[in-house]
Design a protein around this motif. Sequence first.
Motif, short mmCIF file in Angstrom:
data_model
loop_
_atom_site.label_atom_id
_atom_site.label_comp_id
_atom_site.label_asym_id
_atom_site.label_seq_id
_atom_site.Cartn_x
_atom_site.Cartn_y
_atom_site.Cartn_z
N LEU A 17 25.87 91.78 44.92
CA LEU A 17 26.20 90.46 44.39
C LEU A 17 27.65 90.49 43.93
O LEU A 17 28.05 91.42 43.21
N ARG A 18 28.43 89.48 44.32
CA ARG A 18 29.85 89.51 43.98
C ARG A 18 30.39 88.10 43.77
O ARG A 18 29.73 87.11 44.08
N ASN A 19 31.58 88.05 43.19
CA ASN A 19 32.28 86.78 42.97
C ASN A 19 31.56 85.91 41.96
O ASN A 19 31.41 84.71 42.13
N GLY A 20 31.10 86.53 40.87
CA GLY A 20 30.46 85.79 39.79
C GLY A 20 30.79 86.41 38.45
O GLY A 20 31.85 87.01 38.27
N THR A 21 29.89 86.28 37.50
CA THR A 21 30.01 86.95 36.21
C THR A 21 28.70 87.66 35.94
O THR A 21 27.63 87.05 36.01
N VAL A 22 28.78 88.95 35.66
CA VAL A 22 27.59 89.76 35.40
C VAL A 22 27.55 90.09 33.92
O VAL A 22 28.48 90.71 33.39
N HIS A 23 26.48 89.66 33.25
CA HIS A 23 26.35 89.89 31.80
C HIS A 23 25.83 91.30 31.59
O HIS A 23 24.62 91.56 31.66
N SER A 24 26.76 92.22 31.34
CA SER A 24 26.38 93.63 31.23
C SER A 24 27.19 94.33 30.15
O SER A 24 28.42 94.22 30.13
N ASP A 57 22.32 95.88 52.65
CA ASP A 57 21.57 95.02 53.57
C ASP A 57 21.94 93.55 53.43
O ASP A 57 21.77 92.78 54.37
N GLU A 58 22.43 93.18 52.25
CA GLU A 58 22.74 91.77 52.00
C GLU A 58 23.89 91.67 51.01
O GLU A 58 23.95 92.44 50.05
N VAL A 59 24.78 90.73 51.27
CA VAL A 59 25.84 90.40 50.32
C VAL A 59 25.61 88.98 49.83
O VAL A 59 25.48 88.05 50.64
N VAL A 60 25.50 88.81 48.52
CA VAL A 60 25.30 87.50 47.92
C VAL A 60 26.61 87.05 47.28
O VAL A 60 27.11 87.72 46.37
N ASN A 61 27.16 85.96 47.78
CA ASN A 61 28.35 85.37 47.17
C ASN A 61 27.88 84.48 46.02
O ASN A 61 27.28 83.43 46.24
N LEU A 62 28.14 84.91 44.81
CA LEU A 62 27.65 84.19 43.63
C LEU A 62 28.36 82.86 43.42
O LEU A 62 27.85 81.98 42.71
N GLY A 548 15.87 78.61 43.92
CA GLY A 548 15.92 77.18 43.69
C GLY A 548 16.47 76.43 44.89
O GLY A 548 17.18 77.00 45.73
N PRO A 549 16.17 75.15 44.96
CA PRO A 549 16.63 74.34 46.10
C PRO A 549 18.13 74.18 46.15
O PRO A 549 18.70 73.89 47.21
N ASN A 550 18.82 74.36 45.01
CA ASN A 550 20.27 74.17 44.97
C ASN A 550 21.03 75.47 44.96
O ASN A 550 22.21 75.50 44.62
N GLU A 551 20.35 76.58 45.29
CA GLU A 551 21.03 77.87 45.23
C GLU A 551 22.16 77.91 46.27
O GLU A 551 21.97 77.48 47.41
#
Length: 551
Positions: A17-24, A57-62, A548-551
Amino acid sequence: MSERTTFQDQPHRTVLLRNGTVHSPADPFATAMVVENGHIAWVGSEGAADSFADGVDEVVNLEGALVTPAFTDAHVHTTATGLALTGLDLTGVRTLADALERVRAYAAARPADRVLLGHGWDASTWPEQRPPSRRELDEATGGRALYLTRADVHSAVVTTALLDLVPRAREISGYAADAPLTGPAHHAVRAAAYDSVTPAQRAEAQRAALARAASLGIGSLHECAGPEISSADDLTALLALAAQEAGPRVTGYWAEAITSVEGAARVRELGAIGAAGDLFVDGSLGSHTAWLCEPYADLADGAGQRGVCHLDAGAIAAHVIACTEAGIQAGFHAIGDAALSAVVEGVRTAADKLGLARVRAARHRVEHAEMLSPELIAAFAELALTASVQPAFDAAWGGDDAMYARRLGPERARTLNPYAALLRAGVPLALGSDSPVTPLDPWGTVRAAAFHRTPEHRVSVRAAFTAHTRGGWRAIGRDDAGVLVPGAPADYALWRTGDLVVQVPDTRVANWSTDPRSGTPGLPELTPGGPLPLCLRTVVGGHTVYAGPNE
């Protein structure tokens, strides 16, 4: 017990997962995260994420979305929640007439139901200030059996036809000729009403509740089952369903007092991790059944005007001793100050017998824990009791003009739910909803804690969020989860939200800070009545359980 294949056994995908904010806490400026084999593998910056891009296996653009740990709701009644979602729900109904009209329409729409089931009325908010009478309900249902619980689920109004199915209910404690049923009479009619639910109806309700939870970013639920609130079949069916189908994790508690190794074995056979949850020491404030040291302000002093005691300190001690020796959690439902005093006395007796360190290590818990004095808070800290609390109770019934103040008077009401004092004392907090008493609504719960109606009880958004994520895991004895750090279970949610800030409860200073030098991960800005974050995806153990439908 035979081995079951669970949805967690399905092959895991490695995801970046990339291009977002990760609360860590591992990296307060993280924008990317790698999930592998159902666990968090890495958290870091966008630039460093490039090195992982070819090996996943998968890249999620946040696309700027926020990633947080999934919420844990530490007190839920799953089947009852699903029945409210799929059936007659009077939550928010404003008048007695409106309630009766909804009953009438529901009865007409469900001609095949042997018993009509409903939930959520609260006459304390109606101009009539009274619940529907039995005669009114008989007329609205056309003489059919109806079980209709008050919002707190500690009392119910029923029709004559349902009472006819349980003749003994008219002869036991808690029955009144034309008033809500409480205590044993209520438990008797509840058992008869829920016995009418078919396995197919139960599974439909459970799926509806779990789906709603997942859609709100809830990754784990603590199911508070028991012989007086649901049934063994209900608990085992729910745990099997949750294990076999994609959805939130479900941890089961069984609220039955035990005094022996055999009793603990029964708890384990049901799949529960503790004899806890709604093991009633008392009832509720709304139903005048919470056990108080002083009389209710809206009832004349006398017998029964201080509420109801279901377990005394001796019975509490015996239960805690048996659970501690068996290696399972004990826990109790306790709301009133007299009930909480009995819990503390009973747990102290157990500590005197077994040793304080052993009792502390067991992490026993108390549900609701509303009327806490400074002395009781100190005792909770000493005994390492987890307070499993529901901030939405204060949002619904707190303040100087609402139900708590009417039941107790404003002065006593202002002492309720002292979250800030609990945290200052070092008492572990786990947040929940007690759904269907109040709805599944994790961000609303965080907001209710941050904007408590009594200002001195407010906590920071960060503290409330932690209690609603990591706090729920710690309440079941897991310190390795509920936080996005390498090695933790990959239970997380993606959110569309506005600016991220660090809100504080102290109104004497600026209400939030956005200074990145603080090194504190931000969270969505919450305001009373303002918008809440929108859940885009919920992931449990590396598997997507809601998109969600708007993801």
